[in-house]
Design a protein around this motif. Sequence first.
Motif, short mmCIF file in Angstrom:
data_model
loop_
_atom_site.label_atom_id
_atom_site.label_comp_id
_atom_site.label_asym_id
_atom_site.label_seq_id
_atom_site.Cartn_x
_atom_site.Cartn_y
_atom_site.Cartn_z
N LEU A 10 4.05 10.20 9.28
CA LEU A 10 3.50 8.99 9.89
C LEU A 10 2.29 8.45 9.12
N PHE A 11 1.65 9.28 8.32
CA PHE A 11 0.42 8.84 7.65
C PHE A 11 0.67 7.81 6.55
N PRO A 12 1.77 7.88 5.79
CA PRO A 12 2.03 6.77 4.87
C PRO A 12 2.19 5.43 5.60
N ALA A 36 10.93 0.24 12.79
CA ALA A 36 10.60 1.63 12.42
C ALA A 36 9.09 1.79 12.24
N VAL A 37 8.45 0.78 11.68
CA VAL A 37 6.98 0.81 11.53
C VAL A 37 6.32 0.79 12.89
N SER A 38 6.79 -0.08 13.77
CA SER A 38 6.23 -0.16 15.12
C SER A 38 6.39 1.17 15.87
N ASN A 39 7.55 1.78 15.72
CA ASN A 39 7.80 3.06 16.38
C ASN A 39 6.88 4.15 15.84
N ALA A 40 6.68 4.17 14.51
CA ALA A 40 5.79 5.17 13.92
C ALA A 40 4.35 4.97 14.39
N LEU A 41 3.92 3.72 14.48
CA LEU A 41 2.57 3.43 14.95
C LEU A 41 2.40 3.87 16.40
N GLN A 74 -6.24 8.50 2.76
CA GLN A 74 -5.86 7.93 1.46
C GLN A 74 -6.08 8.93 0.33
N GLU A 75 -7.17 9.71 0.43
CA GLU A 75 -7.42 10.73 -0.59
C GLU A 75 -6.33 11.80 -0.58
N ALA A 76 -5.93 12.22 0.64
CA ALA A 76 -4.90 13.25 0.75
C ALA A 76 -3.56 12.74 0.22
N LEU A 77 -3.20 11.50 0.55
CA LEU A 77 -1.95 10.94 0.05
C LEU A 77 -1.97 10.78 -1.46
#
Length: 297
Positions: A10-12, A36-41, A74-77
């Motif tokens: 979900l973090f991306p 799909a974006v709305s569901n992830a949010l 963002q650093e982790a990704l």
Amino acid sequence: MQLQRIDMNLFPVLEAIYTTRNLTRAAEQLHITQPAVSNALARLRRTLGDPLFTRSPTGMAPTPLTESIMPRVQEALSLLGASLSEHRHFVPQEARKTLRLSMNDMAETFLLPRLLEVLEQEAPGIAVESFQVPREQLVKELAANTLDFALDIPVPTSPHIKQQRLMSDRYLCMLRQDHPLADSASLTLEQYLKLEHIHVSSRRSGPGLEDIALNKLGRRRNVKLRVQHYRVAPLVVLRTDLALTVPASLAQQYSARLFELPFQVPQMDWHLLWHKNQHDDPANQWLRNKLVSLIEE
């Protein structure tokens, strides 16, 4: 909150919404649908207990919680992406990793100055940790990826361990230059056995290769001093009448009297060991080739 309860996929999505401020553009960026974006949010909102974004005239505005966590997200990704890219295409100048080696003090003396010189020029982002892992633990450490390579004598290993012979080294008997036997043309077995000896081993007890060879002859030497490291033993030899049976590559670095052994001892073979899971890894391949070439020099 326990990290294992969070779906990391979900973090991306979170990062894409934060960057675009728009659900539709985030979906386009991620190549997924807007629902799909709305569901992830929605899932992230339930997990983190925060709206994360609110609608505004300029788009999706991040909440204070989102603003606080996004720099780390963002650093982790970015680090994960760099690691995956490095695995596919290893670029030494851009690599950021720690090389972990198991070897004794003699191998450190031979290898580390040359290795660090090469890394400084070709892969400055690679740090090195050197320590000695007990032989019975080598397979476990290599399998757990807490160790990248081991430099050691050939030892029985599992089928999961790869190894390559690097070099062979014969043993010599080392005495100080003004030792009472220094003027002898050669050393007899009886003279060798009358000497008091230094034995080098990281173990608290147990024979060396020379002891095993003598045992086959029904003979035994007199060990006066047992030490952990090869580098200290020659310093004792130079100040005493003690003898040291030592690999020739080390003995020849000192101003000392050197004798061929008066009995047969197998040569010391140095092997490089690594886990088969790392065999095709580009970083492991590059480092492996460097280690082999440095030893061969």
